[in-house]
Design a protein around this motif. Structure first.
Motif, PDB file in Angstrom:
ATOM      1  N   SER A  32      -5.387   7.914  -0.623  1.00  0.00           N
ATOM      2  CA  SER A  32      -5.335   6.757   0.603  1.00  0.00           C
ATOM      3  C   SER A  32      -6.667   6.742   1.005  1.00  0.00           C
ATOM      4  O   SER A  32      -7.778   7.710   0.947  1.00  0.00           O
ATOM      5  CB  SER A  32      -4.448   7.293   1.615  1.00  0.00           C
ATOM      6  OG  SER A  32      -4.837   8.386   2.483  1.00  0.00           O
ATOM      7  N   THR A  88      -1.337   8.344   5.304  1.00  0.00           N
ATOM      8  CA  THR A  88      -1.553   9.621   4.766  1.00  0.00           C
ATOM      9  C   THR A  88      -0.488  10.546   5.307  1.00  0.00           C
ATOM     10  O   THR A  88       0.030  11.282   4.684  1.00  0.00           O
ATOM     11  CB  THR A  88      -2.894   9.976   4.717  1.00  0.00           C
ATOM     12  OG1 THR A  88      -3.792   9.029   4.705  1.00  0.00           O
ATOM     13  CG2 THR A  88      -3.186  11.183   3.623  1.00  0.00           C
ATOM     14  N   ILE A  94       3.081   9.993   4.602  1.00  0.00           N
ATOM     15  CA  ILE A  94       3.472  10.544   3.234  1.00  0.00           C
ATOM     16  C   ILE A  94       3.335  12.057   3.133  1.00  0.00           C
ATOM     17  O   ILE A  94       4.321  12.607   2.321  1.00  0.00           O
ATOM     18  CB  ILE A  94       2.525   9.891   1.987  1.00  0.00           C
ATOM     19  CG1 ILE A  94       2.674   8.421   2.036  1.00  0.00           C
ATOM     20  CG2 ILE A  94       2.672  10.617   0.781  1.00  0.00           C
ATOM     21  CD1 ILE A  94       4.042   7.975   1.478  1.00  0.00           C
ATOM     22  N   VAL A 127      -0.951   5.311  -0.968  1.00  0.00           N
ATOM     23  CA  VAL A 127      -0.236   4.601   0.152  1.00  0.00           C
ATOM     24  C   VAL A 127      -1.646   3.786   0.824  1.00  0.00           C
ATOM     25  O   VAL A 127      -2.757   4.127   1.058  1.00  0.00           O
ATOM     26  CB  VAL A 127       0.002   5.645   1.290  1.00  0.00           C
ATOM     27  CG1 VAL A 127      -1.020   6.689   1.653  1.00  0.00           C
ATOM     28  CG2 VAL A 127       0.636   5.062   2.410  1.00  0.00           C
ATOM     29  N   ARG A 164      -2.374   0.127   3.566  1.00  0.00           N
ATOM     30  CA  ARG A 164      -2.081  -0.496   4.879  1.00  0.00           C
ATOM     31  C   ARG A 164      -2.794  -1.669   5.329  1.00  0.00           C
ATOM     32  O   ARG A 164      -3.930  -1.895   4.565  1.00  0.00           O
ATOM     33  CB  ARG A 164      -2.129   0.712   6.182  1.00  0.00           C
ATOM     34  CG  ARG A 164      -1.736   0.047   7.489  1.00  0.00           C
ATOM     35  CD  ARG A 164      -2.241   1.438   8.605  1.00  0.00           C
ATOM     36  NE  ARG A 164      -1.608   1.203   9.759  1.00  0.00           N
ATOM     37  CZ  ARG A 164      -2.010   1.721  10.974  1.00  0.00           C
ATOM     38  NH1 ARG A 164      -2.644   2.791  10.826  1.00  0.00           N
ATOM     39  NH2 ARG A 164      -1.210   1.569  11.928  1.00  0.00           N
ATOM     40  N   HIS A 209       2.999   2.937  -5.499  1.00  0.00           N
ATOM     41  CA  HIS A 209       2.196   2.398  -4.407  1.00  0.00           C
ATOM     42  C   HIS A 209       2.993   2.249  -3.320  1.00  0.00           C
ATOM     43  O   HIS A 209       4.159   1.478  -3.432  1.00  0.00           O
ATOM     44  CB  HIS A 209       1.570   1.031  -4.862  1.00  0.00           C
ATOM     45  CG  HIS A 209       0.919   0.447  -4.034  1.00  0.00           C
ATOM     46  ND1 HIS A 209       0.617  -0.857  -4.082  1.00  0.00           N
ATOM     47  CD2 HIS A 209       0.306   1.047  -2.495  1.00  0.00           C
ATOM     48  CE1 HIS A 209      -0.215  -1.116  -2.889  1.00  0.00           C
ATOM     49  NE2 HIS A 209      -0.509  -0.287  -2.122  1.00  0.00           N
ATOM     50  N   MET A 210       2.973   2.931  -2.403  1.00  0.00           N
ATOM     51  CA  MET A 210       3.705   2.696  -1.109  1.00  0.00           C
ATOM     52  C   MET A 210       2.645   2.083   0.095  1.00  0.00           C
ATOM     53  O   MET A 210       1.563   2.360   0.076  1.00  0.00           O
ATOM     54  CB  MET A 210       4.202   4.233  -0.558  1.00  0.00           C
ATOM     55  CG  MET A 210       5.283   4.789  -1.612  1.00  0.00           C
ATOM     56  SD  MET A 210       6.742   4.014  -1.713  1.00  0.00           S
ATOM     57  CE  MET A 210       7.091   4.307   0.191  1.00  0.00           C
ATOM     58  N   THR A 211       3.512   1.222   0.776  1.00  0.00           N
ATOM     59  CA  THR A 211       2.580   0.753   2.125  1.00  0.00           C
ATOM     60  C   THR A 211       3.169   1.178   3.348  1.00  0.00           C
ATOM     61  O   THR A 211       4.231   1.538   3.591  1.00  0.00           O
ATOM     62  CB  THR A 211       2.677  -0.875   1.961  1.00  0.00           C
ATOM     63  OG1 THR A 211       3.931  -1.269   2.454  1.00  0.00           O
ATOM     64  CG2 THR A 211       2.245  -1.252   0.730  1.00  0.00           C
ATOM     65  N   TYR A 212       2.259   1.269   4.320  1.00  0.00           N
ATOM     66  CA  TYR A 212       2.810   1.577   5.646  1.00  0.00           C
ATOM     67  C   TYR A 212       3.728   0.794   6.326  1.00  0.00           C
ATOM     68  O   TYR A 212       4.660   1.143   6.917  1.00  0.00           O
ATOM     69  CB  TYR A 212       1.493   1.562   6.548  1.00  0.00           C
ATOM     70  CG  TYR A 212       1.529   2.160   7.694  1.00  0.00           C
ATOM     71  CD1 TYR A 212       0.828   3.395   8.193  1.00  0.00           C
ATOM     72  CD2 TYR A 212       2.108   1.351   8.758  1.00  0.00           C
ATOM     73  CE1 TYR A 212       0.934   3.869   9.526  1.00  0.00           C
ATOM     74  CE2 TYR A 212       2.043   1.966  10.203  1.00  0.00           C
ATOM     75  CZ  TYR A 212       1.632   3.135  10.376  1.00  0.00           C
ATOM     76  OH  TYR A 212       1.456   3.822  11.591  1.00  0.00           O
TER      77      TYR A 212
END
Length: 300
Positions: A42, A48, A51, A121, A123, A184-187
Motif C-alpha cells: 500500500s 494498511t 488490512i 490496498v 484509497r 486489490h482491495m479498496t478502503y
C-alpha cells in the motif's frame, strides 16, 4: 533507533530514517518470500492498518486475542523496516503476514518466483493526501507538512516521503491478476461493506470462516474498535516519535473527508493532474479499479 531527522534516499525515493536504513531497504529487495507468505502492499494512509487487522483476525478465526495483545507491527512487520528480519526470524507463524510501502518496480523481482499472495490496498488519493497531511503533523520522523496548499503541490509532484502515489498505484494495480495470486482491495469497499470485504479476503487467502467467525472479525476490525485498541492505534509509540498531542494516528476513518480541506480550485487542479498522471494507466484492471476509487468517495 531515533534518527528522526534522517532521510534515506533509495532509488530516487525518500524514506524516513527512523525506521529505514540502506541495509534494510536493500534486504527488502532480496527478501526470500515463502509461497505461504501474505504480503500487504500500500501507499501510506490507504487502509494498511485495516488490512493488517483483518488478516490477523481471519487467520485466527475471529479470535481477537492476538489483536488485543500483540502490536500490529509485530504481527505484520514492514518488510523495509530495520527490525523486520529479527521479527520474522523469531516467528514460527504460518502463513506470515508482511507489509510494505515499497513500489512494485522495486519489489516485483523478489516476488517473481514466489507464490506468495499479495493484497494491494488503495484509497481515493484525495483522502490519502488529507490523511497523510494530518499524519505529518504528529509524526516527528517525517518532514514538516508546511501549509495545506504546499502539501497538495508536493503530493501531486510526488516529492513527499514514499514517492508518487500515482506511480505506486499504477505499478501495483497493473499486476493485479488472479493467476498471480493478487487481490486489490479498496478502503471504500471496506468502509461500505466490511462483512463482504472480510469474506472476500478470507476466500482469497483460502481461510474459510463460518458466519459467527465473520461477525467476530467485523466487530474487532471496525474502525471504532481499532481506534481504541492500543495494539493498533499507535498510542504505544513514545511522544517524541509521534506527538499524540497534535493528533491521532486513527483520526476519522471516513470517506470523502477531502471535501473538508480542498478548495474548489484545488480540486480542479487535482483532477487535472490526476487525468494527466493516469493517462498511462491502460490495463483493464487499472482503469476498472481507478474509476470507482475516485468517484465512490466523491459521492459520500
Amino acid at each position: 533507533m531515533a534518527r528522526l531527522d534522517v532521510t534515506e534516499m533509495f532509488h530516487g525515493i525518500a524514506y524516513p530514517g527512523h525506521l529505514h536504513t540502506q541495509e534494510s531497504l536493500q534486504h527488502a529487495l532480496k527478501f526470500p518470500f515463502r509461497d505461504t507468505d501474505i504480503l500487504i502492499a500500500s501507499y501510506p494512509k490507504s487502509g494498511t492498518t485495516w488490512i493488517q487487522e483483518m488478516l490477523s483476525l481471519i487467520l485466527n478465526k475471529g479470535d481477537p486475542h492476538l489483536s488485543l495483545t500483540v502490536p500490529n507491527w509485530a504481527r505484520a512487520p514492514w518488510l523495509e523496516h530495520y527490525y523486520c528480519a529479527s521479527v520474522l526470524e523469531g516467528s514460527s507463524t504460518t502463513p506470515r503476514i508482511v507489509t510494505t510501502h515499497l513500489p512494485h518496480h522495486l519489489l516485483g523481482s523478489a516476488l517473481t518466483d514466489s507464490k506468495a499472495k499479495v493484497i494491494y490496498v488503495s484509497r481515493n488519493p484525495k483522502d490519502v493526501l488529507v490523511s497523510f497531511y494530518h499524519f505529518h503533523k504528529m509524526a516527528n520522523f517525517l518532514p514538516e507538512s508546511g501549509t495545506f496548499p504546499e502539501f497538495v503541490n508536493r503530493f501531486l509532484a510526488g516529492t513527499l516521503h514514499f514517492g508518487s502515489w500515482f506511480d505506486h498505484f499504477k505499478g501495483w494495480t497493473s499486476q493485479m491478476t488472479p493467476m498471480h495470486s493478487r487481490l486489490h482491495m479498496t478502503y471504500e469497499e471496506m468502509s461500505l461493506d466490511l462483512h463482504g470485504a472480510i469474506k472476500k479476503v478470507s476466500s482469497f487467502i483460502q481461510c474459510p470462516l463460518v458466519e459467527d467467525e465473520v461477525n467476530n472479525c467485523v466487530q474487532y476490525c471496525s474502525f471504532s474498535q481499532m481506534k481504541d485498541n492500543v495494539m493498533v492505534n499507535y498510542s504505544l509509540v513514545p511522544d517524541d516519535i509521534m506527538d499524540h498531542n497534535r493528533g491521532r494516528f486513527m483520526r476519522k476513518g471516513q470517506m470523502g473527508d477531502w471535501k473538508n480541506m480542498f478548495t474548489e480550485e484545488q480540486n480542479r487542479y487535482f483532477e487535472q493532474v490526476l487525468k494527466f498522471k493516469m493517462q498511462g494507466c491502460t490495463t483493464e484492471n487499472c482503469e476498472k479499479s481507478l474509476h470507482p476509487l475516485i468517484h465512490s468517495s466523491d459521492a459520500s
